[in-house]
Motif scaffolding. Sequence first.
Motif, PDB file in Angstrom:
ATOM      1  N   LEU A  61     -10.337  -0.325  14.340  1.00  0.00           N
ATOM      2  CA  LEU A  61     -10.341   0.389  14.532  1.00  0.00           C
ATOM      3  C   LEU A  61      -9.178   0.732  16.063  1.00  0.00           C
ATOM      4  O   LEU A  61      -8.894   2.182  15.686  1.00  0.00           O
ATOM      5  CB  LEU A  61     -11.697   0.554  15.663  1.00  0.00           C
ATOM      6  N   HIS A  62      -9.217   0.126  16.285  1.00  0.00           N
ATOM      7  CA  HIS A  62      -8.337  -0.001  17.447  1.00  0.00           C
ATOM      8  C   HIS A  62      -7.107   0.518  17.524  1.00  0.00           C
ATOM      9  O   HIS A  62      -6.168   1.199  17.773  1.00  0.00           O
ATOM     10  CB  HIS A  62      -8.076  -0.898  19.170  1.00  0.00           C
ATOM     11  N   HIS A  63      -7.011  -0.038  16.185  1.00  0.00           N
ATOM     12  CA  HIS A  63      -4.689  -0.063  16.002  1.00  0.00           C
ATOM     13  C   HIS A  63      -4.467   1.185  14.253  1.00  0.00           C
ATOM     14  O   HIS A  63      -3.643   1.429  14.296  1.00  0.00           O
ATOM     15  CB  HIS A  63      -4.488  -1.227  15.439  1.00  0.00           C
ATOM     16  N   GLY A  64      -5.858   1.514  14.437  1.00  0.00           N
ATOM     17  CA  GLY A  64      -5.929   2.934  13.048  1.00  0.00           C
ATOM     18  C   GLY A  64      -5.517   2.018  12.153  1.00  0.00           C
ATOM     19  O   GLY A  64      -4.621   2.464  10.692  1.00  0.00           O
ATOM     20  N   ILE A  65      -6.090   0.896  11.665  1.00  0.00           N
ATOM     21  CA  ILE A  65      -5.629   0.430   9.745  1.00  0.00           C
ATOM     22  C   ILE A  65      -7.321   0.374   9.680  1.00  0.00           C
ATOM     23  O   ILE A  65      -8.317   0.526   9.883  1.00  0.00           O
ATOM     24  CB  ILE A  65      -5.699  -1.310  10.208  1.00  0.00           C
ATOM     25  N   SER A  66      -6.739   0.771   8.329  1.00  0.00           N
ATOM     26  CA  SER A  66      -8.095   0.877   7.341  1.00  0.00           C
ATOM     27  C   SER A  66      -8.399  -0.407   6.121  1.00  0.00           C
ATOM     28  O   SER A  66      -7.609  -0.880   6.632  1.00  0.00           O
ATOM     29  CB  SER A  66      -7.614   2.069   6.362  1.00  0.00           C
ATOM     30  N   GLU A  67      -9.405  -0.071   5.966  1.00  0.00           N
ATOM     31  CA  GLU A  67      -9.432  -1.371   4.341  1.00  0.00           C
ATOM     32  C   GLU A  67      -8.929  -1.964   3.902  1.00  0.00           C
ATOM     33  O   GLU A  67      -8.497  -2.679   3.330  1.00  0.00           O
ATOM     34  CB  GLU A  67     -11.291  -1.377   4.180  1.00  0.00           C
ATOM     35  N   ALA A  68      -8.223  -0.684   2.964  1.00  0.00           N
ATOM     36  CA  ALA A  68      -7.612   0.087   2.126  1.00  0.00           C
ATOM     37  C   ALA A  68      -6.275  -0.985   2.353  1.00  0.00           C
ATOM     38  O   ALA A  68      -5.240  -1.070   1.761  1.00  0.00           O
ATOM     39  CB  ALA A  68      -7.479   1.537   1.599  1.00  0.00           C
ATOM     40  N   GLU A  69      -5.736  -0.611   3.467  1.00  0.00           N
ATOM     41  CA  GLU A  69      -4.269  -0.928   3.961  1.00  0.00           C
ATOM     42  C   GLU A  69      -4.575  -2.514   4.103  1.00  0.00           C
ATOM     43  O   GLU A  69      -3.385  -3.450   4.005  1.00  0.00           O
ATOM     44  CB  GLU A  69      -4.254  -0.355   5.343  1.00  0.00           C
ATOM     45  N   VAL A  70      -5.956  -3.372   4.503  1.00  0.00           N
ATOM     46  CA  VAL A  70      -5.487  -4.605   3.919  1.00  0.00           C
ATOM     47  C   VAL A  70      -6.021  -5.483   2.621  1.00  0.00           C
ATOM     48  O   VAL A  70      -5.862  -6.605   2.980  1.00  0.00           O
ATOM     49  CB  VAL A  70      -6.356  -5.334   5.716  1.00  0.00           C
ATOM     50  N   LYS A  71      -6.407  -4.331   2.380  1.00  0.00           N
ATOM     51  CA  LYS A  71      -6.898  -5.447   0.874  1.00  0.00           C
ATOM     52  C   LYS A  71      -6.242  -5.997   0.030  1.00  0.00           C
ATOM     53  O   LYS A  71      -4.543  -5.531  -0.013  1.00  0.00           O
ATOM     54  CB  LYS A  71      -7.469  -4.457  -0.030  1.00  0.00           C
ATOM     55  N   ASP A  72      -6.242  -7.527  -0.312  1.00  0.00           N
ATOM     56  CA  ASP A  72      -5.931  -8.169  -0.574  1.00  0.00           C
ATOM     57  C   ASP A  72      -4.284  -8.841  -0.332  1.00  0.00           C
ATOM     58  O   ASP A  72      -3.628  -9.240  -0.693  1.00  0.00           O
ATOM     59  CB  ASP A  72      -5.072  -7.367  -2.035  1.00  0.00           C
ATOM     60  N   TRP A  73      -4.535  -8.399   1.165  1.00  0.00           N
ATOM     61  CA  TRP A  73      -3.607  -9.018   1.983  1.00  0.00           C
ATOM     62  C   TRP A  73      -4.737  -9.992   3.621  1.00  0.00           C
ATOM     63  O   TRP A  73      -3.681 -10.656   3.648  1.00  0.00           O
ATOM     64  CB  TRP A  73      -3.034  -7.678   3.072  1.00  0.00           C
ATOM     65  N   LEU A  74      -5.820  -9.423   4.319  1.00  0.00           N
ATOM     66  CA  LEU A  74      -6.513 -10.203   4.917  1.00  0.00           C
ATOM     67  C   LEU A  74      -7.257 -10.951   4.689  1.00  0.00           C
ATOM     68  O   LEU A  74      -8.117 -10.043   3.239  1.00  0.00           O
ATOM     69  CB  LEU A  74      -6.880  -9.452   6.687  1.00  0.00           C
ATOM     70  N   PHE A  75      -7.714 -12.073   4.335  1.00  0.00           N
ATOM     71  CA  PHE A  75      -8.723 -12.922   4.332  1.00  0.00           C
ATOM     72  C   PHE A  75      -9.129 -13.933   5.275  1.00  0.00           C
ATOM     73  O   PHE A  75      -9.241 -13.836   5.819  1.00  0.00           O
ATOM     74  CB  PHE A  75      -8.407 -13.583   3.078  1.00  0.00           C
ATOM     75  N   LEU A  76     -10.496 -13.705   5.062  1.00  0.00           N
ATOM     76  CA  LEU A  76     -12.119 -13.902   6.160  1.00  0.00           C
ATOM     77  C   LEU A  76     -12.294 -15.205   6.087  1.00  0.00           C
ATOM     78  O   LEU A  76     -12.842 -14.577   4.884  1.00  0.00           O
ATOM     79  CB  LEU A  76     -12.605 -13.301   6.896  1.00  0.00           C
ATOM     80  N   ALA A  77     -13.001 -16.305   6.539  1.00  0.00           N
ATOM     81  CA  ALA A  77     -13.336 -16.916   6.227  1.00  0.00           C
ATOM     82  C   ALA A  77     -14.718 -17.635   7.844  1.00  0.00           C
ATOM     83  O   ALA A  77     -13.464 -17.660   8.868  1.00  0.00           O
ATOM     84  CB  ALA A  77     -13.036 -18.390   5.612  1.00  0.00           C
ATOM     85  N   ALA A  78     -15.620 -17.608   7.652  1.00  0.00           N
ATOM     86  CA  ALA A  78     -16.283 -18.508   8.820  1.00  0.00           C
ATOM     87  C   ALA A  78     -17.358 -19.304   8.130  1.00  0.00           C
ATOM     88  O   ALA A  78     -18.746 -19.107   7.821  1.00  0.00           O
ATOM     89  CB  ALA A  78     -16.861 -17.190   9.947  1.00  0.00           C
TER      90      ALA A  78
END
Length: 418
Positions: free
Chosen positions: A124-141
């Motif tokens: 949100l702070h950097h103006g990044i949409s979900e579409a922009e990181v789809k298939d590029w950013l993966f999260l795991a906890a």
Amino acid sequence: MARDANDILREGGEADLREKIDRTRQANGSGREPDLGEWDAGGDTDTIPPRQWLLGNVFCRRFVSSLLADGGTGKTALRLAQALALATGRNLTGEFVFQRCRVLLVSLEDDRDELRRRVKAAMLHHGISEAEVKDWLFLAAPGGRAGKLMALDAKGQPRVGGLAETLKWTIQRRKIDFVCLDPFVKTHGLTENDNNQMDQVIELLANLAVEMNIAIDVPHHTAKGGANPGNADRGRGASAIKDGARLVYTLTTMSVDEAERFGVPPADRRLHIRVDSGKVNITPPAAAAKWFKLVSVALRNGNDLYPDGDNVQTIEQWIPPETWGGLTDDLVNRILTDIDSGMPDGERYSDAGAATTRAAWKVVQKHAAKKTEKQCREIVAAWVKTGLLLKETYHSHVARKDREGLHVDDMKRPGRIA
């Protein structure tokens, strides 16, 4: 070609050496010749590939990096912003993005929802949409169910754990370029102060980075004690942790002195953090610290029970005010003329720390009102050191004694043509 003593010894002992090698091969059940993979440097004419940097001098393929910081300093917030820079290909932290990367963030401290909150705040702070990181950013906890990279077996010996294979499989499946395992202490179940055991964990990570051609980062907590920017030895546990990682940086909160120097209000001091090279042994250390500011982001995720929702911390680049910024030749000469003219009562200005009414730094601030006292003092001190301002003894009619005051060496004024 002349034969040396080693040639003679090798010839004499060749039969014994061959017999020892054959016995070793039989004992190991191997039919292979022993091989170091050595090569002749004289015949090495192939082009050497450059190091594969991903983000500034922070992350590089085939190397392990780390960020050392006290708890709550902003370590995770910084790494999330840097990971987003790689995933989007955008310069979000003032560090050059060499190539857009597929990123895997593994949080071993926060649960799924908390990791989502942190990532969402940064986006949100950097103006990044979900579409922009789809298939590029993966999260795991994964919590405890993923196991450890290494743990002690029933006999107390280090063994490779389930997390190592799971991580390798995930990297292959998602075609990952950069992995962040946060924090390092949660990746293993070994004795943190045992150099031999910590060396095995770091070696496992280094081998994985080389085998998979990826960059691996393991943020790490510091030991108790005062902040010391750039001191990689402050990391918790054995020194093998620091020695094994090739790119180590420290993260520390702005000091009281730095806040005064930069004109940062005391209440905002802890929101400003600096990053310094701790042990960068594959690139020259940065000439100056990199600064960041922690900011609060409203997620607007409220519901009936919690109508205000969450405010989550993220990070942005912060540029400290330049001591010399805005000091044109014309402005500097006006300040110098004012200092050289002295005070209306005939007194000379002084650079002494205890000077009050005669303090030369006040003349600088009169002409450059946005400069802090500390910056103005630094400017005067620099002028004295370079000889632009000279200390001369004069007789003070006010104090009725000899005093030391400042004069300008006109030959050293800026813009003067010789």
